[in-house]
Enzyme design. Structure first.
Site, PDB file in Angstrom:
ATOM      1  N   ARG A   1       0.862  -1.179  -0.110  1.00  0.00           N
ATOM      2  CA  ARG A   1       0.086   0.010   0.052  1.00  0.00           C
ATOM      3  C   ARG A   1       0.849   1.350  -0.017  1.00  0.00           C
ATOM      4  O   ARG A   1       1.890   1.224   0.695  1.00  0.00           O
ATOM      5  CB  ARG A   1      -0.841  -0.060   1.248  1.00  0.00           C
ATOM      6  CG  ARG A   1      -1.801   1.116   1.523  1.00  0.00           C
ATOM      7  CD  ARG A   1      -2.840   1.012   2.590  1.00  0.00           C
ATOM      8  NE  ARG A   1      -3.654   0.094   2.369  1.00  0.00           N
ATOM      9  CZ  ARG A   1      -4.943  -0.344   2.863  1.00  0.00           C
ATOM     10  NH1 ARG A   1      -5.030   0.640   4.002  1.00  0.00           N
ATOM     11  NH2 ARG A   1      -5.594  -1.125   2.541  1.00  0.00           N
TER      12      ARG A   1
ATOM     13  N   LYS B   1       2.185  -8.025   4.630  1.00  0.00           N
ATOM     14  CA  LYS B   1       1.756  -6.732   4.029  1.00  0.00           C
ATOM     15  C   LYS B   1       2.969  -5.910   4.154  1.00  0.00           C
ATOM     16  O   LYS B   1       3.868  -5.843   4.778  1.00  0.00           O
ATOM     17  CB  LYS B   1       0.697  -5.952   4.643  1.00  0.00           C
ATOM     18  CG  LYS B   1      -0.170  -5.368   3.743  1.00  0.00           C
ATOM     19  CD  LYS B   1      -1.283  -6.004   3.374  1.00  0.00           C
ATOM     20  CE  LYS B   1      -1.988  -5.232   2.284  1.00  0.00           C
ATOM     21  NZ  LYS B   1      -3.177  -6.038   1.503  1.00  0.00           N
TER      22      LYS B   1
ATOM     23  N   ASP C   1      -1.776  -2.991  -3.899  1.00  0.00           N
ATOM     24  CA  ASP C   1      -2.735  -2.712  -2.852  1.00  0.00           C
ATOM     25  C   ASP C   1      -3.239  -1.303  -3.261  1.00  0.00           C
ATOM     26  O   ASP C   1      -2.987  -0.504  -4.227  1.00  0.00           O
ATOM     27  CB  ASP C   1      -2.271  -2.832  -1.527  1.00  0.00           C
ATOM     28  CG  ASP C   1      -3.570  -2.833  -0.644  1.00  0.00           C
ATOM     29  OD1 ASP C   1      -4.389  -3.769  -0.279  1.00  0.00           O
ATOM     30  OD2 ASP C   1      -3.724  -1.928   0.265  1.00  0.00           O
TER      31      ASP C   1
ATOM     32  N   LEU D   1     -14.531   4.360  -5.303  1.00  0.00           N
ATOM     33  CA  LEU D   1     -14.713   3.727  -6.660  1.00  0.00           C
ATOM     34  C   LEU D   1     -13.198   3.710  -7.378  1.00  0.00           C
ATOM     35  O   LEU D   1     -13.292   4.072  -8.313  1.00  0.00           O
ATOM     36  CB  LEU D   1     -15.531   4.722  -7.361  1.00  0.00           C
ATOM     37  CG  LEU D   1     -16.957   4.894  -6.575  1.00  0.00           C
ATOM     38  CD1 LEU D   1     -17.647   6.218  -7.083  1.00  0.00           C
ATOM     39  CD2 LEU D   1     -17.710   3.456  -6.747  1.00  0.00           C
TER      40      LEU D   1
ATOM     41  N   VAL E   1     -10.954  -1.736  -7.543  1.00  0.00           N
ATOM     42  CA  VAL E   1     -11.801  -2.702  -7.078  1.00  0.00           C
ATOM     43  C   VAL E   1     -13.186  -2.097  -7.001  1.00  0.00           C
ATOM     44  O   VAL E   1     -14.176  -2.638  -7.683  1.00  0.00           O
ATOM     45  CB  VAL E   1     -11.744  -3.408  -5.634  1.00  0.00           C
ATOM     46  CG1 VAL E   1     -12.606  -4.432  -5.472  1.00  0.00           C
ATOM     47  CG2 VAL E   1     -10.099  -3.598  -5.598  1.00  0.00           C
TER      48      VAL E   1
ATOM     49  N   ASP F   1     -16.681   8.997  -3.460  1.00  0.00           N
ATOM     50  CA  ASP F   1     -15.072   8.863  -3.558  1.00  0.00           C
ATOM     51  C   ASP F   1     -14.545  10.044  -3.114  1.00  0.00           C
ATOM     52  O   ASP F   1     -15.349  11.193  -3.007  1.00  0.00           O
ATOM     53  CB  ASP F   1     -14.906   8.342  -4.726  1.00  0.00           C
ATOM     54  CG  ASP F   1     -13.409   7.900  -4.963  1.00  0.00           C
ATOM     55  OD1 ASP F   1     -13.178   6.586  -5.269  1.00  0.00           O
ATOM     56  OD2 ASP F   1     -12.367   8.715  -4.671  1.00  0.00           O
TER      57      ASP F   1
ATOM     58  N   ALA G   1     -12.932  -3.315   1.107  1.00  0.00           N
ATOM     59  CA  ALA G   1     -11.704  -2.916   2.179  1.00  0.00           C
ATOM     60  C   ALA G   1     -11.441  -3.615   3.157  1.00  0.00           C
ATOM     61  O   ALA G   1     -12.089  -4.668   3.475  1.00  0.00           O
ATOM     62  CB  ALA G   1     -12.469  -1.575   2.627  1.00  0.00           C
TER      63      ALA G   1
HETATM   64  N1  LIG Z   1      -6.801  -4.337  -5.448  1.00  0.00           N
HETATM   65  C1  LIG Z   1      -6.858  -5.468  -4.705  1.00  0.00           C
HETATM   66  O1  LIG Z   1      -7.226  -6.586  -5.540  1.00  0.00           O
HETATM   67  C2  LIG Z   1      -7.440  -5.700  -3.440  1.00  0.00           C
HETATM   68  C3  LIG Z   1      -7.948  -4.535  -2.640  1.00  0.00           C
HETATM   69  N2  LIG Z   1      -8.398  -4.735  -1.406  1.00  0.00           N
HETATM   70  C4  LIG Z   1      -8.727  -3.449  -0.773  1.00  0.00           C
HETATM   71  O2  LIG Z   1      -9.817  -2.846  -1.150  1.00  0.00           O
HETATM   72  C5  LIG Z   1      -9.785  -1.483  -1.074  1.00  0.00           C
HETATM   73  C6  LIG Z   1      -9.453  -0.828  -2.250  1.00  0.00           C
HETATM   74  O3  LIG Z   1      -8.562  -1.265  -2.801  1.00  0.00           O
HETATM   75  P1  LIG Z   1      -8.226  -0.656  -4.487  1.00  0.00           P
HETATM   76  O4  LIG Z   1      -9.372  -0.381  -5.132  1.00  0.00           O
HETATM   77  O5  LIG Z   1      -7.067  -1.662  -5.048  1.00  0.00           O
HETATM   78  O6  LIG Z   1      -7.458   0.771  -4.124  1.00  0.00           O
HETATM   79  P2  LIG Z   1      -7.627   2.050  -5.158  1.00  0.00           P
HETATM   80  O7  LIG Z   1      -6.465   2.930  -4.648  1.00  0.00           O
HETATM   81  O8  LIG Z   1      -7.592   1.841  -6.371  1.00  0.00           O
HETATM   82  O9  LIG Z   1      -9.040   2.776  -4.841  1.00  0.00           O
HETATM   83  C7  LIG Z   1      -9.340   3.238  -3.567  1.00  0.00           C
HETATM   84  C8  LIG Z   1     -10.344   4.231  -3.819  1.00  0.00           C
HETATM   85  O10 LIG Z   1     -10.900   4.668  -2.829  1.00  0.00           O
HETATM   86  C9  LIG Z   1     -10.925   6.286  -2.681  1.00  0.00           C
HETATM   87  N3  LIG Z   1     -11.020   6.529  -1.164  1.00  0.00           N
HETATM   88  C10 LIG Z   1      -9.968   6.856  -0.464  1.00  0.00           C
HETATM   89  N4  LIG Z   1     -10.351   7.034   0.730  1.00  0.00           N
HETATM   90  C11 LIG Z   1     -11.762   7.265   0.632  1.00  0.00           C
HETATM   91  C12 LIG Z   1     -12.658   7.629   1.614  1.00  0.00           C
HETATM   92  N5  LIG Z   1     -12.433   8.058   2.804  1.00  0.00           N
HETATM   93  N6  LIG Z   1     -13.855   7.814   1.332  1.00  0.00           N
HETATM   94  C13 LIG Z   1     -14.233   7.517  -0.052  1.00  0.00           C
HETATM   95  N7  LIG Z   1     -13.190   7.099  -1.174  1.00  0.00           N
HETATM   96  C14 LIG Z   1     -11.946   7.148  -0.525  1.00  0.00           C
HETATM   97  C15 LIG Z   1      -9.689   6.508  -3.563  1.00  0.00           C
HETATM   98  O11 LIG Z   1      -9.911   7.970  -4.037  1.00  0.00           O
HETATM   99  C16 LIG Z   1      -9.790   5.582  -4.686  1.00  0.00           C
HETATM  100  O12 LIG Z   1     -10.819   5.813  -5.481  1.00  0.00           O
HETATM  101  C17 LIG Z   1      -8.591  -1.339   0.128  1.00  0.00           C
HETATM  102  O13 LIG Z   1      -8.954  -1.253   1.320  1.00  0.00           O
HETATM  103  C18 LIG Z   1      -7.684  -2.581  -0.282  1.00  0.00           C
HETATM  104  O14 LIG Z   1      -6.694  -2.873   0.571  1.00  0.00           O
HETATM  105  C19 LIG Z   1      -8.367  -5.974  -0.825  1.00  0.00           C
HETATM  106  C20 LIG Z   1      -8.030  -7.118  -1.550  1.00  0.00           C
HETATM  107  C21 LIG Z   1      -7.480  -6.984  -2.785  1.00  0.00           C
HETATM  108  O1  LIG Z   2      -3.383  -8.068  -4.449  1.00  0.00           O
HETATM  109  C1  LIG Z   2      -2.404  -8.695  -3.996  1.00  0.00           C
HETATM  110  O2  LIG Z   2      -1.160  -8.253  -4.634  1.00  0.00           O
HETATM  111  C2  LIG Z   2      -2.410  -9.458  -2.815  1.00  0.00           C
HETATM  112  C3  LIG Z   2      -3.440  -9.216  -1.905  1.00  0.00           C
HETATM  113  C4  LIG Z   2      -3.752  -8.485  -0.904  1.00  0.00           C
HETATM  114  O3  LIG Z   2      -2.867  -7.719  -0.575  1.00  0.00           O
HETATM  115  C5  LIG Z   2      -5.043  -8.401  -0.106  1.00  0.00           C
HETATM  116  O4  LIG Z   2      -5.725  -9.286  -0.488  1.00  0.00           O
HETATM  117  O5  LIG Z   2      -5.287  -7.480   0.553  1.00  0.00           O
END
Ligand SMILES: NC(=O)C1=CN([C@@H]2O[C@H](COP(=O)(O)OP(=O)(O)OC[C@H]3O[C@@H](n4cnc5c(N)ncnc54)[C@H](O)[C@@H]3O)[C@@H](O)[C@H]2O)C=CC1
Ligand SMILES: O=C(O)CCC(=O)C(=O)O
Length: 386
Positions: free
Chosen positions: A60, A96, A131, A197, A200, A219, A281
Site C-alpha cells: 500500500r 503486507k 494494494d 470507486l 476494485v 469517493d 476494503a
Molecule cells: N486491489 C485488490 O485486488 C485488493 C484490494 N483490497 C482492498 O480494497 C480496498 C480498495 O483497494 P483498491 O481499489 O485496490 O484501491 P484504489 O487505490 O485503487 O482505490 C481506492 C479508492 O478509494 C478512494 N478513497 C480513499 N479514501 C476514501 C474515503 N475516505 N472515502 C471514499 N473514497 C475514498 C480513493 O480515491 C480511490 O478511488 C483497499 O482497502 C484494499 O486494501 C483488498 C483485496 C484485494
Molecule cells: O493483491 C495482492 O497483491 C495481494 C492481495 C492483498 O494484499 C490483499 O488481499 O489485501
C-alpha cells in the site's frame, strides 16, 4: 569502551521505545523498516505468520501522517492476510507492506527498484503485489530486483490486474448474502451504497449495474464518481452521488466499503440503514467487537478477508503459471465459503467474524508442526516460476 561504559551510553528513552515496538509487534514474526535516502523510499514490511507458507500481501502507498500510523496499518493488514490466506486455503502466510508517500507525486522507477531490493533481502519470506495506491506497473520496476513479486501484468507473464478477481469475489459474496437473507441470489433492484470507486470499487459498481442494481456512490475523487454515474446512465440504471460521510446514512440493502479500513466503528454503526455489509476494503471493523454491534443491529456482516480474497487467489495461483479458469473457479468458491461462515455463526450463535476466525484458526493449527518456520530451501515448490 568497557561494558559498563557501553551500558551507560544506552539512553533509557531509546530503550523504552524499542520495548514498545516489540510489544506492538508481539503477534508478528518480523518487521522490516526499509530506508533508502537516495530514492526517498520509506517502507515497512510486516510478516505476521508463515505457518501456511511464505508471507504474501500487497503493498500500500499512502501519505501517512506519521510512522506510527503507517506501522499500525501494516501490522493490522498483515495479520488479516494470515486469516485471508487461511480462508482462501492457499499455501501462504500473512504479510503486507506500506510505502510512506503520496502515490500521485512520489513514485519513481528507482524507488520501486530500491523497494524490490529490500524485498529480495528477505530471501523468499515475503511476496507482494498491488494494494491501495499501487498499480501493476510499479512492480515491473520492483521485479527487476527480486523474484518475489506475485501480481505482474500479463505481458510480463503474470496474472494481471488483481482487482478483477477481487471485484468478482465481492459480487459472489453479495450473492451468498442475498441467498442467506432472501433465499435467492438475484440482486436486481437491490440498492448498494459504495464507498470508494478505485480499482476494485469501480469494477464492483460495473458488476452491480450489470446485475440490474441501483447505486449510491462516493469517493474522495470527483472524477471517480462521475465515471460511475455516467456508466449507470448508459446502462439505464441509477447511480446517485453522495457526499463523503453521508454514505453511512443512506437507506439501502448493502453497504459496500471499497476504500479505507476502520470505517465500521462507534461513530458510523448508529447511522447505518442497511441489511448487510459486503465490500473489498481490508480491516473494515475498527475493532472486532463491532461485529457484535452489527449482529445486534440485525446487519449481516460478510467478513472482509473472506469477501476480498479473490486477489490473493489470483496472485498465489500465478506462481503455478497464470490460468484464468483456475482463478475464476477459486473465486466463485468464495460464495460457498461465506455460506459456511454464515451457517456456523448461526449454529453457534456467534458473530460472523468469530465464525470465520474459528475456521481459519483451525486450518492454521492443523498445519502447525508440519510446516516449520519457512525457509525457501525447505520449500522448493515456491521457486516454481524461477
Ligand atoms: N486491489 C485488490 O485486488 C485488493 C484490494 N483490497 C482492498 O480494497 C480496498 C480498495 O483497494 P483498491 O481499489 O485496490 O484501491 P484504489 O487505490 O485503487 O482505490 C481506492 C479508492 O478509494 C478512494 N478513497 C480513499 N479514501 C476514501 C474515503 N475516505 N472515502 C471514499 N473514497 C475514498 C480513493 O480515491 C480511490 O478511488 C483497499 O482497502 C484494499 O486494501 C483488498 C483485496 C484485494
Ligand atoms: O493483491 C495482492 O497483491 C495481494 C492481495 C492483498 O494484499 C490483499 O488481499 O489485501
Amino acid at each position: 569502551m568497557n561494558k559498563a561504559a557501553l551500558l551507560s551510553e544506552i539512553k533509557p528513552s531509546a530503550f523504552s521505545r524499542t520495548t514498545d515496538l516489540f510489544e506492538k509487534m508481539q503477534e508478528h514474526e518480523q518487521v522490516l523498516f526499509c530506508n533508502d535516502p537516495a530514492t526517498g523510499l520509506k517502507a515497512i514490511i510486516a510478516i505476521h505468520d508463515t505457518t501456511l507458507g511464505p508471507a504474501l500481501g500487497g503493498t500500500r502507498m499512502r501519505p501517512y501522517a506519521t510512522v506510527e500510523e503507517a506501522l499500525e496499518d501494516v501490522l493490522r493488514l498483515s495479520k488479516s492476510m494470515t486469516y485471508k490466506c487461511a480462508a482462501a486455503d492457499v499455501d501462504f502466510g500473512g504479510g503486507k507492506a506500506v510505502i510512506i508517500g503520496d502515490p500521485a507525486k512520489d513514485k519513481t522507477p528507482e524507488l520501486f527498484r530500491a523497494y524490490g531490493q529490500f524485498i529480495d533481502s528477505l530471501n523468499g519470506r515475503f511476496y507482494t503485489g498491488t494494494d491501495m495506491g499501487t498499480v501493476l506497473d510499479d512492480f515491473v520496476h520492483a521485479c527487476k530486483e527480486t523474484y518475489c513479486i506475485a501480481g505482474l501484468p500479463e505481458e510480463y507473464g503474470g496474472g494481471g490486474e488483481t482487482s478483477i478477481p477481487t471485484a468478482l469475489g465481492v459480487l459472489y459474496s453479495m450473492k451468498a448474502v442475498a441467498r442467506t437473507l432472501w433465499g435467492h441470489e438475484d440482486l436486481r433492484g437491490k440498492r448498494f451504497a459504495i464507498q470508494g470507486l478505485g480499482k476494485v470499487g469501480f469494477k464492483v459498481s460495473e458488476h452491480l449495474l450489470q446485475e440490474g442494481a441501483d447505486l449510491y456512490v462516493t469517493d474522495v475523487e470527483q472524477t471517480a464518481i462521475d465515471q460511475v454515474v455516467e456508466r449507470a446512465g448508459k446502462l439505464g440504471r441509477t447511480a446517485i452521488a453522495v457526499k463523503g460521510e453521508e454514505i453511512y446514512g443512506v437507506e439501502a440493502d448493502f453497504f459496500v466499503p471499497c476504500a479505507v479500513g476502520g470505517i465500521i466503528n462507534d461513530h458510523t454503526i448508529g447511522q447505518l440503514k442497511v441489511q448487510a455489509i459486503a465490500g473489498a476494503a481490508n480491516n473494515q471493523l475498527l475493532h472486532e467487537s463491532h461485529a457484535l454491534d452489527l449482529k445486534r443491529k440485525g446487519i449481516l456482516y460478510a467478513p472482509d478477508y473472506v469477501v476480498n480474497s479473490g486477489g490473493i487467489m489470483q496472485v498465489s495461483d500465478e506462481l503455478y503459471g497464470p490460468n484464468k479458469d483456475r482463478v475464476l473457479a477459486k473465486t466463485k468458491a468464495i460464495y460457498h465459503s461465506l455460506l459456511r461462515v454464515f451457517s456456523e455463526a448461526e449454529e453457534k450463535n456467534i458473530t460472523t467474524v468469530e465464525a470465520a476466525n474459528l475456521i481459519c484458526e483451525q486450518r492454521i493449527q492443523s498445519r502447525k508442526g508440519r510446516n516449520s518456520f519457512f525457509s525457501p530451501r525447505k520449500r522448493a515448490k515456491w521457486q516454481i516460476r524461477h
